[in-house]
Design a protein around this motif. Structure first.
Motif, PDB file in Angstrom:
ATOM      1  N   PHE A 170       0.836  -1.208   0.000  1.00 53.49           N
ATOM      2  CA  PHE A 170       0.000   0.000   0.000  1.00 53.49           C
ATOM      3  C   PHE A 170       0.868   1.256   0.000  1.00 53.49           C
ATOM      4  O   PHE A 170       0.599   2.203  -0.745  1.00 53.49           O
ATOM      5  CB  PHE A 170      -0.919   0.011   1.217  1.00 53.49           C
ATOM      6  N   ILE A 171       1.900   1.263   0.819  1.00 54.22           N
ATOM      7  CA  ILE A 171       2.772   2.438   0.923  1.00 54.22           C
ATOM      8  C   ILE A 171       3.458   2.726  -0.405  1.00 54.22           C
ATOM      9  O   ILE A 171       3.501   3.876  -0.868  1.00 54.22           O
ATOM     10  CB  ILE A 171       3.821   2.240   2.033  1.00 54.22           C
ATOM     11  N   ILE A 172       3.988   1.675  -1.046  1.00 55.95           N
ATOM     12  CA  ILE A 172       4.665   1.856  -2.336  1.00 55.95           C
ATOM     13  C   ILE A 172       3.689   2.385  -3.381  1.00 55.95           C
ATOM     14  O   ILE A 172       3.991   3.341  -4.114  1.00 55.95           O
ATOM     15  CB  ILE A 172       5.285   0.533  -2.816  1.00 55.95           C
ATOM     16  N   ASP A 173       2.519   1.768  -3.458  1.00 63.13           N
ATOM     17  CA  ASP A 173       1.542   2.171  -4.478  1.00 63.13           C
ATOM     18  C   ASP A 173       0.985   3.572  -4.212  1.00 63.13           C
ATOM     19  O   ASP A 173       0.674   4.313  -5.150  1.00 63.13           O
ATOM     20  CB  ASP A 173       0.404   1.152  -4.555  1.00 63.13           C
ATOM     21  N   PHE A 174       0.842   3.927  -2.932  1.00 66.85           N
ATOM     22  CA  PHE A 174       0.414   5.281  -2.582  1.00 66.85           C
ATOM     23  C   PHE A 174       1.488   6.297  -2.958  1.00 66.85           C
ATOM     24  O   PHE A 174       1.200   7.319  -3.595  1.00 66.85           O
ATOM     25  CB  PHE A 174       0.119   5.381  -1.083  1.00 66.85           C
ATOM     26  N   LEU A 175       2.732   5.999  -2.577  1.00 65.18           N
ATOM     27  CA  LEU A 175       3.826   6.951  -2.795  1.00 65.18           C
ATOM     28  C   LEU A 175       4.106   7.198  -4.271  1.00 65.18           C
ATOM     29  O   LEU A 175       4.419   8.324  -4.663  1.00 65.18           O
ATOM     30  CB  LEU A 175       5.101   6.464  -2.100  1.00 65.18           C
ATOM     31  N   LYS A 176       3.988   6.154  -5.084  1.00 66.71           N
ATOM     32  CA  LYS A 176       4.274   6.378  -6.515  1.00 66.71           C
ATOM     33  C   LYS A 176       3.257   7.355  -7.109  1.00 66.71           C
ATOM     34  O   LYS A 176       3.609   8.196  -7.942  1.00 66.71           O
ATOM     35  CB  LYS A 176       4.290   5.060  -7.285  1.00 66.71           C
ATOM     36  N   GLY A 177       2.002   7.258  -6.671  1.00 66.80           N
ATOM     37  CA  GLY A 177       1.000   8.209  -7.143  1.00 66.80           C
ATOM     38  C   GLY A 177       1.242   9.597  -6.599  1.00 66.80           C
ATOM     39  O   GLY A 177       1.169  10.592  -7.331  1.00 66.80           O
ATOM     40  N   PHE A 178       1.542   9.674  -5.307  1.00 64.26           N
ATOM     41  CA  PHE A 178       1.769  10.964  -4.652  1.00 64.26           C
ATOM     42  C   PHE A 178       3.000  11.666  -5.215  1.00 64.26           C
ATOM     43  O   PHE A 178       2.953  12.866  -5.537  1.00 64.26           O
ATOM     44  CB  PHE A 178       1.943  10.742  -3.147  1.00 64.26           C
ATOM     45  N   ILE A 179       4.090  10.929  -5.353  1.00 66.29           N
ATOM     46  CA  ILE A 179       5.334  11.511  -5.864  1.00 66.29           C
ATOM     47  C   ILE A 179       5.188  11.917  -7.325  1.00 66.29           C
ATOM     48  O   ILE A 179       5.648  12.987  -7.736  1.00 66.29           O
ATOM     49  CB  ILE A 179       6.497  10.517  -5.696  1.00 66.29           C
ATOM     50  N   ASN A 180       4.528  11.081  -8.108  1.00 64.84           N
ATOM     51  CA  ASN A 180       4.346  11.386  -9.523  1.00 64.84           C
ATOM     52  C   ASN A 180       3.624  12.713  -9.726  1.00 64.84           C
ATOM     53  O   ASN A 180       4.109  13.607 -10.439  1.00 64.84           O
ATOM     54  CB  ASN A 180       3.557  10.260 -10.193  1.00 64.84           C
ATOM     55  N   ILE A 181       2.465  12.874  -9.095  1.00 61.73           N
ATOM     56  CA  ILE A 181       1.682  14.097  -9.289  1.00 61.73           C
ATOM     57  C   ILE A 181       2.371  15.298  -8.632  1.00 61.73           C
ATOM     58  O   ILE A 181       2.290  16.425  -9.144  1.00 61.73           O
ATOM     59  CB  ILE A 181       0.254  13.922  -8.740  1.00 61.73           C
ATOM     60  N   SER A 182       3.072  15.072  -7.523  1.00 61.81           N
ATOM     61  CA  SER A 182       3.818  16.156  -6.878  1.00 61.81           C
ATOM     62  C   SER A 182       4.902  16.688  -7.800  1.00 61.81           C
ATOM     63  O   SER A 182       5.093  17.913  -7.919  1.00 61.81           O
ATOM     64  CB  SER A 182       4.447  15.661  -5.566  1.00 61.81           C
ATOM     65  N   LEU A 183       5.624  15.783  -8.468  1.00 54.56           N
ATOM     66  CA  LEU A 183       6.692  16.204  -9.384  1.00 54.56           C
ATOM     67  C   LEU A 183       6.129  16.969 -10.574  1.00 54.56           C
ATOM     68  O   LEU A 183       6.689  17.989 -10.990  1.00 54.56           O
ATOM     69  CB  LEU A 183       7.478  14.981  -9.871  1.00 54.56           C
ATOM     70  N   VAL A 184       5.012  16.478 -11.119  1.00 53.52           N
ATOM     71  CA  VAL A 184       4.372  17.179 -12.240  1.00 53.52           C
ATOM     72  C   VAL A 184       3.965  18.582 -11.803  1.00 53.52           C
ATOM     73  O   VAL A 184       4.167  19.565 -12.534  1.00 53.52           O
ATOM     74  CB  VAL A 184       3.139  16.399 -12.746  1.00 53.52           C
ATOM     75  N   LYS A 185       3.422  18.693 -10.604  1.00 48.31           N
ATOM     76  CA  LYS A 185       2.971  19.981 -10.079  1.00 48.31           C
ATOM     77  C   LYS A 185       4.144  20.929  -9.874  1.00 48.31           C
ATOM     78  O   LYS A 185       4.069  22.117 -10.207  1.00 48.31           O
ATOM     79  CB  LYS A 185       2.230  19.766  -8.762  1.00 48.31           C
ATOM     80  N   ILE A 186       5.249  20.419  -9.326  1.00 45.39           N
ATOM     81  CA  ILE A 186       6.417  21.258  -9.047  1.00 45.39           C
ATOM     82  C   ILE A 186       7.119  21.690 -10.331  1.00 45.39           C
ATOM     83  O   ILE A 186       7.493  22.855 -10.501  1.00 45.39           O
ATOM     84  CB  ILE A 186       7.407  20.502  -8.138  1.00 45.39           C
ATOM     85  N   ILE A 187       7.287  20.756 -11.251  1.00 44.65           N
ATOM     86  CA  ILE A 187       8.041  21.031 -12.478  1.00 44.65           C
ATOM     87  C   ILE A 187       7.260  21.911 -13.449  1.00 44.65           C
ATOM     88  O   ILE A 187       7.797  22.862 -14.021  1.00 44.65           O
ATOM     89  CB  ILE A 187       8.442  19.712 -13.174  1.00 44.65           C
ATOM     90  N   LEU A 188       5.973  21.593 -13.631  1.00 51.60           N
ATOM     91  CA  LEU A 188       5.183  22.288 -14.651  1.00 51.60           C
ATOM     92  C   LEU A 188       4.268  23.373 -14.103  1.00 51.60           C
ATOM     93  O   LEU A 188       3.911  24.294 -14.822  1.00 51.60           O
ATOM     94  CB  LEU A 188       4.324  21.270 -15.413  1.00 51.60           C
ATOM     95  N   ASN A 189       3.860  23.223 -12.827  1.00 53.60           N
ATOM     96  CA  ASN A 189       2.825  24.095 -12.259  1.00 53.60           C
ATOM     97  C   ASN A 189       1.643  24.194 -13.224  1.00 53.60           C
ATOM     98  O   ASN A 189       1.220  25.293 -13.610  1.00 53.60           O
ATOM     99  CB  ASN A 189       3.395  25.497 -11.982  1.00 53.60           C
TER     100      ASN A 189
END
Length: 202
Positions: free
Chosen positions: A60-79
């Motif tokens: 659960f932690i791995i699958d949660f984190l991959k989603g959280f990190i993925n969208i966080s990176l998109v948000k930070i890089i592209l806004n």
């Protein structure tokens, strides 16, 4: 941003989503393919039932984190706009549900969906998770809680959010996909054969 650049981020979201927590844990620590055990689903519930509680939680932690990190990176890089964020969320969930390197046989996307949506609207997603937990406690059936989560996020985002029609459409697609991935559970529920927490099937 150009169309090719946007396509790259969508492809990366799919690839990040295709990282399967249960598959990796099973192969690395047990030398077992999660898809050959239990329900055959590469997700948290099957990992917990077949490999044990610790492996289920880790999944659960791995699958949660991959989603959280993925969208966080998109948000930070592209806004980007919320429309693009939730589109990336959809592709991340698609990667989890249908990973190309596992013959498109993945999980049901609950943890990954929670991770992606937690970046888009933390509190509304948290309320959905609370509903999920309460339903599981009351029914002792994980699948009922999961489907309740998918239904609740659509209502919560619609009633208390302020998003574009496109965002709502993609959110409905994500929720519908999640419920569809539980189709075998629905059949077992109708037949009264669905697994309950702490109750062994006769």
């Amino acid at each position: 941003m150009s169309l090719p650049s946007l396509a790259i981020f969508l492809a990366l979201s799919y690839l990040i989503g295709s990282i399967s927590g249960s598959y990796l844990i099973g192969k690395i620590f047990l030398n077992k393919d999660i898809r050959k055990f239990g329900s055959g689903n590469a997700g948290t519930t099957n990992a917990m039932r077949t490999f044990g509680k610790k492996f289920g939680i880790a999944t659960f932690i791995i699958d949660f984190l991959k989603g959280f990190i993925n969208i966080s990176l998109v948000k930070i890089i592209l806004n980007p706009s919320c429309d693009f964020l939730i589109l990336c969320a959809l592709f991340c969930v698609l990667g989890h549900d249908f990973p190309f390197h596992m013959n498109f046989k993945g999980g049901k996307g609950v943890a990954t969906t929670i991770g992606t949506l937690a970046v888009i609207n933390f509190y509304l997603t948290l309320y959905g998770v609370i509903i999920w937990i309460v339903v599981v406690i009351l029914t002792k059936i994980v699948s009922v809680g999961s489907m309740s989560f998918y239904i609740s996020i659509v209502f919560l985002y619609t009633l208390f959010g302020n998003y574009s029609d496109f965002t709502y459409i993609i959110l409905i697609i994500i929720a519908s996909l999640g419920i569809f991935r539980h189709n075998t559970n629905l059949y077992r529920l109708i037949e009264g054969r669905e697994n309950k927490i702490g109750v062994k099937r006769k």
